[in-house]
Design an enzyme around this catalytic site. Sequence first.
Site, PDB file in Angstrom:
ATOM      1  N   ASN A 165     135.614  83.479 109.561  1.00 18.48           N
ATOM      2  CA  ASN A 165     135.207  83.304 110.948  1.00 18.48           C
ATOM      3  C   ASN A 165     135.966  84.271 111.854  1.00 18.48           C
ATOM      4  OD1 ASN A 165     134.415  82.476 113.457  1.00 18.48           O
ATOM      5  ND2 ASN A 165     134.735  80.311 113.116  1.00 18.48           N
ATOM      6  N   ASP A 166     137.254  84.036 112.042  1.00 19.59           N
ATOM      7  CA  ASP A 166     138.002  84.873 112.977  1.00 19.59           C
ATOM      8  C   ASP A 166     137.991  86.355 112.600  1.00 19.59           C
ATOM      9  OD1 ASP A 166     138.693  82.724 114.556  1.00 19.59           O
ATOM     10  OD2 ASP A 166     140.466  82.258 113.380  1.00 19.59           O
ATOM     11  N   VAL A 167     137.899  86.645 111.312  1.00 19.24           N
ATOM     12  CA  VAL A 167     137.974  88.049 110.889  1.00 19.24           C
ATOM     13  C   VAL A 167     136.708  88.832 111.225  1.00 19.24           C
ATOM     14  CG1 VAL A 167     139.625  87.581 109.052  1.00 19.24           C
ATOM     15  CG2 VAL A 167     137.184  87.574 108.531  1.00 19.24           C
ATOM     16  N   VAL A 168     135.669  88.140 111.730  1.00 16.52           N
ATOM     17  CA  VAL A 168     134.465  88.857 112.173  1.00 16.52           C
ATOM     18  C   VAL A 168     134.251  88.661 113.667  1.00 16.52           C
ATOM     19  CG1 VAL A 168     133.326  88.705 109.931  1.00 16.52           C
ATOM     20  CG2 VAL A 168     132.936  86.921 111.614  1.00 16.52           C
ATOM     21  N   ASN A 169     135.225  88.105 114.352  1.00 17.63           N
ATOM     22  CA  ASN A 169     135.020  87.771 115.758  1.00 17.63           C
ATOM     23  C   ASN A 169     135.217  88.995 116.664  1.00 17.63           C
ATOM     24  OD1 ASN A 169     134.965  86.658 118.309  1.00 17.63           O
ATOM     25  ND2 ASN A 169     136.064  84.797 117.681  1.00 17.63           N
TER      26      ASN A 169
END
Lengths: 94, 493
Positions: B420-424
């Site tokens: 999640n966060d790594v593609v935000n």
Amino acid sequence: MDFITILSIFVLACFVGYYVVWSVTPALHTPLMAVTNAISSVIIVGALIAAAAADVPGAKWLGLLGIVLASVNIFGGFAVTARMLAMYKKKEKK
Amino acid sequence: MLRLLLAAPFAVLAMPAHAATGETVNPWVALAYLVAGVFFILALRGLSSPATSRTGNRFGMVGMLIAVVTTLVTHDIANLVEILIAIAIGGLIGVTIARRIAMTAMPELVAGFHSLVGLAAVLVGWAAYLNPGAFDLLDPGGAIDPVSKVEMGLGIAIGAITFSGSVIAFLKLSGRMSGSPILLPARHIINLGTLAAILVLTAFFAHTPGAEANLPFIVALTVAAFAIGFLLIIPIGGADMPVVVSMLNSYSGWAAAAMGFTLGNSAMIITGALVGSSGAILSYIMCRAMNRSFLSVIAGGFGADAGGGGDGEAREQRPYKQGSADDAAFMLEQAEKVIVIPGYGMAVAQAQHTLREMTDILEEKGVEVKFAIHPVAGRMPGHMNVLLAEANVSYDKVFELEDINSEFAQADVAFIIGANDVVNPAAKTDKSSPIYGMPVFDVDKAKQVFFIKRSMGGVGYAGVDNDVFYMDQTMMLLADAKKMVEEIVKALD
């Protein structure tokens, strides 16, 4: 060994460690942690010395317990690293 | 000299090695430990590529064998049987754990192993304190040399910190303790005070001659060190664990090095330095991948305010598109190039095997599939790589962030599973975001984004909303990761 000799070995080994670890491929960082775990159990050397001497029973038992803990790590660490590394395969190109 | 060279190595080592009477140490013993140290360097060197890594691991075992055998043959052993039994018990436990452990549980296993190294260091330090004669630590007057006491004190302290810190990390990683940060009031003052106390106690310990007089100091410093390890790790949240595990890895090395100083043992010093720098570098890599300073991670509490999981009250409900497994399968088949981004959610759902099945089918249909791995994906460095390797994904299809990020523009599908966060994209654009500055995958450049996620409610650990959910080209696949991939596999057949 005198303190300066030991310190020299230590400082140089830190530099070796620095360059060797940067060359480890990120894909193998988990096995790296497992194997460093196993080799840092070389502390078993101290436990063996303590357990070998019989003159102070308290120290001997601490040593024996230390041997058990370090052995869990040595055998477990190398075995789990071997298990992980066996999985890193490149598929044969047909 | 010639006779010495010709003699069997261990017969040479068995010569009286002790400096108990002030003789010099047998140089062959020092040489044997040095060779062990070199083997440990080679063990790490082997990890530079998967092809050489297995040989490297064997070098590590040889180094360990040399170190243990050298120690045994150069010391008068009162009772060898006891020692062998101790090794056998530990070995049996170790091998059993190593065989049985699930690959998804690697982070907690490593944390658990770190705690053992730490405790062993404490035990060795205490044994050296109780029986300094056996460790050649006595000066002619029969007292322990103050320098040795400083090394001993530091070794015990670092070992104790490693132990209690790793135990907490183990409990958090294995879910036996909540992963959310536990914040004590005034924790920075408590921590700094305890650290200062450890240093002061070490100094007092070193400068107080006589075992009876200095005993209270070594007891107090051991207790304080156990406490600080505990205090340092409880405020750190579950998702910062990659840094913590690396940091504890580093500490276990420094503990071994400190003991090496006490014993004047080069194998221990070299190993300690190697492991110490290894853990330090991994911590640095992890911090850089999260764009956070090491100090801010250690200070702890990240995600404490928003970590409750999307409880920001007035979050607007934005429209998103939800798709089914059939839709996803149809579009995956049509694609030419698919990039899969796995994250911790894949590990939790144990979806790696099904995922590999899916990619195999796609490859048979002529789709190019690559895997993209963020340095902080998962709960420890390299966690995703191990899981993919376990599922038989060929390692030449797995790429690091900087190597693959430019390829999203040519990708038809970015397939996000459990990340999640790594593609935000907020990390690139929103300065107020807690993850601002963290390098992320440019999934917004891909033609299509499939986002497998359990539900819309939960957010990443950073507690921030993700614009990728609401993009035109994004299709949310809301289900358990493994079930969703299974359904896609069925639809592909």
